[in-house]
Scaffold this motif. Structure first.
Motif, PDB file in Angstrom:
ATOM      1  N   THR A   1     -41.417  15.508  30.774  1.00 44.98           N
ATOM      2  CA  THR A   1     -40.392  16.542  30.618  1.00 44.98           C
ATOM      3  C   THR A   1     -39.051  15.931  30.237  1.00 44.98           C
ATOM      4  O   THR A   1     -38.360  16.415  29.327  1.00 44.98           O
ATOM      5  CB  THR A   1     -40.254  17.354  31.916  1.00 44.98           C
TER       6      THR A   1
ATOM      7  N   GLU B   1     -20.370  23.272  38.731  1.00 46.33           N
ATOM      8  CA  GLU B   1     -21.242  22.110  38.615  1.00 46.33           C
ATOM      9  C   GLU B   1     -20.738  21.160  37.526  1.00 46.33           C
ATOM     10  O   GLU B   1     -20.897  19.938  37.642  1.00 46.33           O
ATOM     11  CB  GLU B   1     -22.672  22.566  38.305  1.00 46.33           C
TER      12      GLU B   1
ATOM     13  N   ARG C   1     -19.974  17.162  38.107  1.00 46.07           N
ATOM     14  CA  ARG C   1     -20.606  16.101  37.334  1.00 46.07           C
ATOM     15  C   ARG C   1     -19.592  15.189  36.664  1.00 46.07           C
ATOM     16  O   ARG C   1     -19.869  14.013  36.436  1.00 46.07           O
ATOM     17  CB  ARG C   1     -21.537  16.720  36.279  1.00 46.07           C
TER      18      ARG C   1
ATOM     19  N   PHE D   1     -26.923  18.333  31.923  1.00 46.83           N
ATOM     20  CA  PHE D   1     -28.168  17.746  32.408  1.00 46.83           C
ATOM     21  C   PHE D   1     -28.215  17.759  33.937  1.00 46.83           C
ATOM     22  O   PHE D   1     -27.226  17.440  34.591  1.00 46.83           O
ATOM     23  CB  PHE D   1     -28.294  16.305  31.908  1.00 46.83           C
ATOM     24  N   PRO D   2     -29.345  18.150  34.553  1.00 47.25           N
ATOM     25  CA  PRO D   2     -30.675  18.375  33.986  1.00 47.25           C
ATOM     26  C   PRO D   2     -30.976  19.837  33.660  1.00 47.25           C
ATOM     27  O   PRO D   2     -32.143  20.192  33.485  1.00 47.25           O
ATOM     28  CB  PRO D   2     -31.596  17.893  35.112  1.00 47.25           C
ATOM     29  N   GLU D   3     -29.972  20.669  33.570  1.00 48.13           N
ATOM     30  CA  GLU D   3     -30.204  22.076  33.260  1.00 48.13           C
ATOM     31  C   GLU D   3     -30.363  22.246  31.754  1.00 48.13           C
ATOM     32  O   GLU D   3     -29.688  21.584  30.966  1.00 48.13           O
ATOM     33  CB  GLU D   3     -29.054  22.933  33.775  1.00 48.13           C
ATOM     34  N   ILE D   4     -31.234  23.161  31.367  1.00 44.29           N
ATOM     35  CA  ILE D   4     -31.399  23.482  29.957  1.00 44.29           C
ATOM     36  C   ILE D   4     -30.813  24.853  29.644  1.00 44.29           C
ATOM     37  O   ILE D   4     -30.388  25.114  28.524  1.00 44.29           O
ATOM     38  CB  ILE D   4     -32.883  23.395  29.543  1.00 44.29           C
TER      39      ILE D   4
ATOM     40  N   PRO E   1     -27.692  26.393  31.319  1.00 39.27           N
ATOM     41  CA  PRO E   1     -26.693  26.011  32.322  1.00 39.27           C
ATOM     42  C   PRO E   1     -26.513  27.041  33.424  1.00 39.27           C
ATOM     43  O   PRO E   1     -26.369  28.235  33.184  1.00 39.27           O
ATOM     44  CB  PRO E   1     -25.413  25.875  31.485  1.00 39.27           C
TER      45      PRO E   1
ATOM     46  N   THR F   1     -33.482  24.578  35.110  1.00 36.45           N
ATOM     47  CA  THR F   1     -33.528  23.141  34.830  1.00 36.45           C
ATOM     48  C   THR F   1     -34.643  22.847  33.827  1.00 36.45           C
ATOM     49  O   THR F   1     -35.499  23.703  33.548  1.00 36.45           O
ATOM     50  CB  THR F   1     -33.789  22.340  36.110  1.00 36.45           C
ATOM     51  N   ILE F   2     -34.662  21.623  33.311  1.00 33.43           N
ATOM     52  CA  ILE F   2     -35.698  21.261  32.347  1.00 33.43           C
ATOM     53  C   ILE F   2     -37.083  21.305  32.984  1.00 33.43           C
ATOM     54  O   ILE F   2     -38.072  21.631  32.322  1.00 33.43           O
ATOM     55  CB  ILE F   2     -35.427  19.869  31.734  1.00 33.43           C
ATOM     56  N   TRP F   3     -37.181  20.994  34.273  1.00 35.12           N
ATOM     57  CA  TRP F   3     -38.482  20.999  34.935  1.00 35.12           C
ATOM     58  C   TRP F   3     -38.979  22.421  35.182  1.00 35.12           C
ATOM     59  O   TRP F   3     -40.172  22.687  35.108  1.00 35.12           O
ATOM     60  CB  TRP F   3     -38.407  20.219  36.241  1.00 35.12           C
ATOM     61  N   GLU F   4     -38.068  23.337  35.451  1.00 32.64           N
ATOM     62  CA  GLU F   4     -38.460  24.735  35.641  1.00 32.64           C
ATOM     63  C   GLU F   4     -38.885  25.388  34.340  1.00 32.64           C
ATOM     64  O   GLU F   4     -39.700  26.312  34.341  1.00 32.64           O
ATOM     65  CB  GLU F   4     -37.292  25.517  36.252  1.00 32.64           C
TER      66      GLU F   4
END
Length: 335
Positions: free
Chosen positions: A8, A220, A224, A280-283, A285, A289-292
């Motif tokens: 991912t 967020e 960051r 990152f790691p949100e796709i 925002p 997230t990228i994993w979800e």
């Protein structure tokens, strides 16, 4: 089957790489289109077109790779982002189509060349504005309800998205001016050099404005960038921007032809790095997230094999094209 966390992340970087390559490959020819009305009708405009004619039609490959990769690797994100950004994305595609038609027809239909010149400019400006607005709309956040877009038709339009749109216009125009400085001679070279300095100032002001506004969009983002001890690393980005800007202006002052283009690309690269730090790691925002959003592991592995084969081929073909058409543009041109 659940997504593989490592693959991912790899695909997230593949899509980021495709976007970065699109900016590198297509940014300067969109910038030349934006500057097009400032060039004299006749040989000067012909030289500007010939400076990009051998390579322009392969540049959108990276846009297709980025969009297709998002659909294949992160289908949930694609299903949320696309409805949220329908208007600017459709405008971008229409602009790219319009400028592509204008590019070819201005040579084939000289009786209406004035119209096709205007179409080339309008398509380039529309596509660039739409890309910047879409980026701003993504950064400011997309309303999500469950697993779908939950906002309205006009949510993409805001002062911040207009700022990012205008910023991208200035940045692409600077890329275009620097490319013409490198690839052309004579009056158009001199005109491009005159444009480069004010466009560099406008681009740096735009980078500063967007960078200042972004941390206030989401809590967020602020964390960051400014949370301790991460701030020790993120503080290097504006420092590198300042150093690159100094080198750019020094190169322009000394009359260098090639290095301003690469310094401008470095500014874009640092801007993209800043974007990555923010989201990152949100796709999506603030929402996904990228994993979800990732596809199942078997699909990821299948696509990874394809990407591992195709991306080197695309890079090799692109490098060969630029090598073949290296050097200054001949007056006779490509057509």
């Amino acid at each position: 089957m659940t997504p593989d966390p490592t693959i991912t992340v790899i695909f997230a970087f593949v899509i980021a790489f495709a976007i970065a390559m699109y900016v590198v490959m297509d940014g300067f020819d969109l910038g030349i289109g934006i500057l097009f009305p400032s060039f004299q009708v006749g040989k000067e405009r012909d030289a500007a077109m010939n400076a990009i004619a051998p390579v322009w039609d392969g540049n959108e490959t990276w846009l297709v790779l980025g969009g297709g990769g998002l659909l294949a690797a992160f289908p949930l994100a694609y299903a949320i982002i696309l409805p949220a950004l329908y208007a600017p994305l459709i405008a971008m595609l229409l602009g790219l189509v319009f400028r592509g038609v204008a590019f070819e027809f201005r040579w084939r239909d000289p009786a209406h060349r004035a119209f096709w010149d205007w179409a080339f400019f309008a398509g380039s400006l529309t596509a660039t504005l739409a890309q910047g607005i879409a980026l701003g709309a993504l950064l400011q956040g997309i309303a999500v309800e469950g697993r779908a877009y939950g906002g309205g038709w006009w949510d993409w339009l805001s002062p911040f998205s207009l700022l990012t749109g205008a910023s991208l216009v200035a940045g692409y125009a600077l890329l275009g001016a620097c490319w013409l400085m490198w690839k052309t001679e004579g009056r158009i070279h001199d005109d491009a050099r005159r444009w480069a300095r004010p466009l560099a100032i406008a681009t740096l002001v735009a980078i500063g404005a967007v960078s200042t506004a972004t941390p206030f969009l989401e809590g967020e983002y602020w964390r960051r960038w400014f949370a301790w001890p991460g701030v020790l690393a993120t503080a290097q980005v504006p420092l590198l921007v300042a150093i690159t800007a100094f080198l750019l202006f020094r190169a322009l002052a000394k009359g260098h032809e090639r290095s301003p283009f690469f310094y401008t690309l470095a500014l874009f690269g640092l801007s993209l790095l800043g974007l990555g730090i923010s989201i990152f790691p949100e796709i999506v925002p603030g929402a996904v997230t990228i994993w979800e959003a990732a596809a199942p592991a078997k699909s990821q592995i299948f696509m990874l094999v394809g990407a591992a084969v195709l991306i080197p081929i695309i890079l090799a073909y692109t490098a060969w094209s630029y090598w073949v058409f290296r050097g200054k543009v001949a007056e006779a041109g490509y057509h």
